[in-house]
Design an enzyme around this catalytic site. Structure first.
Site, mmCIF file in Angstrom:
data_model
loop_
_atom_site.group_PDB
_atom_site.id
_atom_site.type_symbol
_atom_site.label_atom_id
_atom_site.label_comp_id
_atom_site.label_asym_id
_atom_site.label_seq_id
_atom_site.Cartn_x
_atom_site.Cartn_y
_atom_site.Cartn_z
ATOM 1 N N ASN A 130 -10.438 0.237 0.367
ATOM 2 C CA ASN A 130 -8.914 0.308 0.219
ATOM 3 C C ASN A 130 -8.482 -0.235 -1.098
ATOM 4 O O ASN A 130 -8.686 -1.281 -1.727
ATOM 5 C CB ASN A 130 -8.486 -0.637 1.229
ATOM 6 C CG ASN A 130 -6.962 -0.656 1.111
ATOM 7 O OD1 ASN A 130 -6.429 -0.322 0.635
ATOM 8 N ND2 ASN A 130 -6.534 -1.532 2.444
ATOM 9 N N HIS A 152 -3.135 7.082 3.279
ATOM 10 C CA HIS A 152 -3.387 5.935 2.601
ATOM 11 C C HIS A 152 -4.813 5.522 2.899
ATOM 12 O O HIS A 152 -5.020 5.479 4.088
ATOM 13 C CB HIS A 152 -2.591 4.759 3.012
ATOM 14 C CG HIS A 152 -3.085 3.429 2.397
ATOM 15 N ND1 HIS A 152 -3.791 3.060 1.434
ATOM 16 C CD2 HIS A 152 -3.454 2.193 3.068
ATOM 17 C CE1 HIS A 152 -4.166 1.877 1.134
ATOM 18 N NE2 HIS A 152 -3.966 1.323 2.255
ATOM 19 N N CYS A 172 0.827 -1.380 -0.168
ATOM 20 C CA CYS A 172 0.010 -0.015 0.057
ATOM 21 C C CYS A 172 0.853 1.330 -0.062
ATOM 22 O O CYS A 172 0.271 2.461 -0.414
ATOM 23 C CB CYS A 172 -0.996 0.119 1.179
ATOM 24 S SG CYS A 172 -2.139 -1.547 1.046
#
Length: 326
Positions: free
Chosen positions: A284, A254, A114
Site C-alpha cells: 500500500n 487503490h 489514500c
C-alpha cells in the site's frame, strides 16, 4: 467542450525491497499470513533517512517530463498529493517544483490520505477545463515507511514507498478526466489515523514514547467501509455516465488489500481480467498506488479505453473517477 486529457504518466519506486521473509525476522509474522490476508509479497523502501517523499516525487516528475518531451518551464501548475510531506511546511510540491526547474509553475499540496491522487486529479482537471492552466502535473509521493511501526505486526506488512505522476493538457476530443464523485465521513477519524504530530497533539517525549507518531488502523472497520464505499462510489459514477460492467475496459482500485480490490471488482460485475493489480510487489503506497499501478499497465491501455478508478482512505474519504484514456 474542453477536457483534461492524460498526456503522460510515470512512476518511481525505490530500489530496496522488503519482502515477507525479511519482515518475518523483524516482527512475529510470516509469508503465508501476509499473503492470504492482504496479497502482498514485497514492498519498496526508501531507506536513506535524509531523503523524504519529495525525493521520489522529483524522480517521478523528471521521468514524466522526459517521456513526454515537456520542458520544465512549460508547466503551469504542480499539485502534490501526500500524507507524508517532507515538512509540515513548506509544501512538498514546492520542493518538487523547484528541484525539477518548474520556474513558471505554481504548486501546492493536497492531503486526502489514500484518495489524494484522485482528488488532486479532479482539481487538475478543473484548472484545465476552466482555461486557467494548460499543462498541469499531478504527482503523489508517499514515504509510508516514515509512519510505519515495524513493531506492529498488524500494520507493518501493509505499507511501501513510491510515487506516481500524470501530465494533464487540454483537448476537445471526448477523452480524459470525464467525471468524479467524492465523499467524506469524519466518523472514521479514530479508525485510521496518526494521533500525534499535529496541532491537536504536538510532538513531545511522551508522544514519542507512546509510539503515537505511527499509523494506527482498525483493520476490520476499514475493510468493511472500504469495500462498501468504493463499490457505491464506483456504481454512482458509472450510473451517472451510462456505463455498465461490460462497457468498462479497466478497473483500477487503490492498492490497499487484494481482498478489498477483488471484492469491489466482483460486486461491480467486472471480469477479473479487467482488474489492474500490482499490490503484490509494492504494498500500500497510499495516494501513489493508483498512478503507480496505471503506469505499470500503460502498455495495455489504448486510446479510448474506459477506466473506473476508485480509492478509500483515512478521514474516511473516498471516491471514484471515470476517465477515457488518451
Amino acid at each position: 467542450m474542453v477536457h483534461a486529457r492524460i498526456s503522460g504518466i510515470s512512476s518511481y519506486a525505490p530500489d530496496d525491497i522488503l519482502d515477507n521473509e525479511m519482515l518475518s525476522k523483524m516482527v512475529d509474522t510470516n509469508d503465508e499470513w501476509i499473503t492470504t490476508r492482504v496479497g502482498i509479497k514485497e514492498r519498496r523502501i526508501l531507506k536513506d533517512p535524509s531523503k523524504g517523499s519529495s525525493y521520489m516525487g522529483i524522480k517521478c516528475v523528471e521521468r514524466l517530463l522526459e517521456s513526454t518531451g515537456t520542458k520544465p518551464e512549460e508547466v503551469d501548475l504542480l499539485i502534490c498529493a501526500t500524507s507524508n510531506p517532507d515538512y509540515r511546511f513548506p509544501s512538498t510540491g514546492s520542493i518538487i517544483a523547484h528541484r525539477c526547474g518548474l520556474t513558471n509553475a505554481y504548486s501546492y499540496d493536497i492531503q486526502a490520505a489514500c484518495a489524494g491522487f484522485l482528488v488532486a486529479l479532479q482539481d487538475g482537471s478543473a484548472y484545465i477545463r476552466s482555461g486557467l492552466r494548460k499543462k498541469v502535473i499531478v504527482v503523489s509521493a508517499e514515504k509510508m515507511s516514515s509512519m510505519t511501526n515495524y513493531n506492529d505486526r498488524a500494520t507493518c506488512p501493509l505499507f511501501g514507498d513510491g510515487a506516481g505522476a500524470m501530465l494533464l493538457e487540454p483537448t476537445e476530443e471526448n477523452l480524459g478526466i470525464m467525471d468524479g464523485v467524492f465523499h467524506i465521513d469524519g466518523e472514521g477519524l479514530e479508525h485510521l489515523w496518526m494521533p500525534a504530530g499535529g496541532s491537536a497533539l504536538p510532538a513531545s517525549h511522551e508522544t514519542v514514547d507512546a509510539q503515537q507518531h505511527f499509523v494506527i488502523q482498525d483493520g476490520r472497520n476499514v475493510y468493511k467501509n472500504a469495500v462498501t464505499d468504493m463499490l457505491e462510489s464506483s456504481q454512482e459514477v458509472m450510473e451517472r455516465n451510462g456505463l455498465t460492467c461490460d462497457s468498462i475496459d479497466w478497473f483500477c482500485s487503490h492498492q490497499a488489500n487484494l481482498r478489498i480490490i477483488e471484492a469491489v471488482g466482483a460486486r461491480l460485475g467486472i471480469d477479473e481480467s479487467k482488474v489492474l493489480v500490482n499490490i503484490e510487489k509494492y504494498g500500500n503506497t497510499s495516494a501513489a498506488s493508483i498512478p503507480l499501478c496505471l503506469d505499470e499497465y500503460k502498455d495495455k491501455l489504448k486510446k479510448g479505453d474506459k477506466l473506473i478508478l476508485t480509492a478509500f482512505g483515512a478521514g474516511f474519504t473516498w471516491g471514484a473517477m471515470y476517465i477515457i484514456w488518451g
